[in-house]
Design an enzyme around this catalytic site. Structure first.
Site, short mmCIF file in Angstrom:
data_model
loop_
_atom_site.label_atom_id
_atom_site.label_comp_id
_atom_site.label_asym_id
_atom_site.label_seq_id
_atom_site.Cartn_x
_atom_site.Cartn_y
_atom_site.Cartn_z
CG ASN A 172 64.63 78.20 -25.04
OD1 ASN A 172 63.75 79.05 -25.16
ND2 ASN A 172 64.37 77.03 -24.50
CB CYS A 198 68.69 71.71 -29.51
SG CYS A 198 69.20 72.36 -31.09
NE ARG A 199 72.07 71.08 -25.31
CZ ARG A 199 73.24 71.47 -24.83
NH1 ARG A 199 73.95 70.66 -24.05
NH2 ARG A 199 73.71 72.66 -25.10
CB SER A 200 66.01 73.95 -22.74
OG SER A 200 66.07 74.95 -23.72
CG ASP A 253 74.34 71.94 -28.53
OD1 ASP A 253 73.32 71.63 -29.18
OD2 ASP A 253 74.79 73.11 -28.48
CB CYS A 269 69.91 73.98 -23.46
SG CYS A 269 68.94 74.64 -24.83
#
Length: 164
Positions: free
Chosen positions: A12, A14-16, A128, A9
């Protein structure tokens, strides 16, 4: 031979890392721990060395996932050791494909939600959640979980193909 996946993401945090934690759990549940490795990175280095966002950690913990994470930036040299690079949105997909040193490496980059049969073609980004509230992190987790099932199926096919 180990099959290596990296989720990417922006920063690095939150999402990933969320996708990494969910996929680790799916891999463990499938008994593929010895055959599949997963980690994560960001397209940028803004948060390098930091832990995951506390909201990410909280949402994952509420749903039974474990995450031990330190943010890092994706490096072009990693393409040679990775089998699959999973982008969390179209911007990451474009950035990673531009970064890829070869066409073969660019072909390793896929959108996470392309593995979710319920995701519509025009809406495959995982939004995000960073600037929003807790609801955004819950929504992110739901999307990651839905796509992780299809991703595991695809990875299992590659792993089993290598063993044959």
């Amino acid at each position: 031979m180990t099959y290596r996946v990296c989720f990417v993401c922006t920063g690095n945090i939150c999402r990933s890392p969320m996708a990494e934690a969910v996929f680790h759990a799916r891999v463990a549940d499938a008994g593929l721990d010895d055959l599949v490795e997963a980690d994560s990175a960001g397209t940028g280095g803004w948060h390098e060395g930091e832990a995951a966002d506390p909201r990410t950690v909280a949402v994952l913990a509420e749903h039974g996932y474990v995450l031990d994470h330190t943010a890092r930036q994706f490096q072009q040299s990693w393409f040679s050791r990775l089998d699959l690079v999973v982008a969390l949105d179209a911007g990451h997909l474009r950035a990673l494909r531009r970064l890829a040193p070869t066409e073969r490496d660019a072909a390793k980059v896929r959108l996470l939600r392309s593995y979710d049969p319920a995701a519509e073609d025009g809406d495959r980004d995982v939004p995000d959640p960073y600037y929003g509230g807790q609801d955004g992190f819950e929504e992110c987790l739901e999307m990651v979980e839905a796509a992780s099932t299809g991703l595991l199926t695809a990875v299992r096919e590659h792993v089993e193909g290598r063993a044959a």
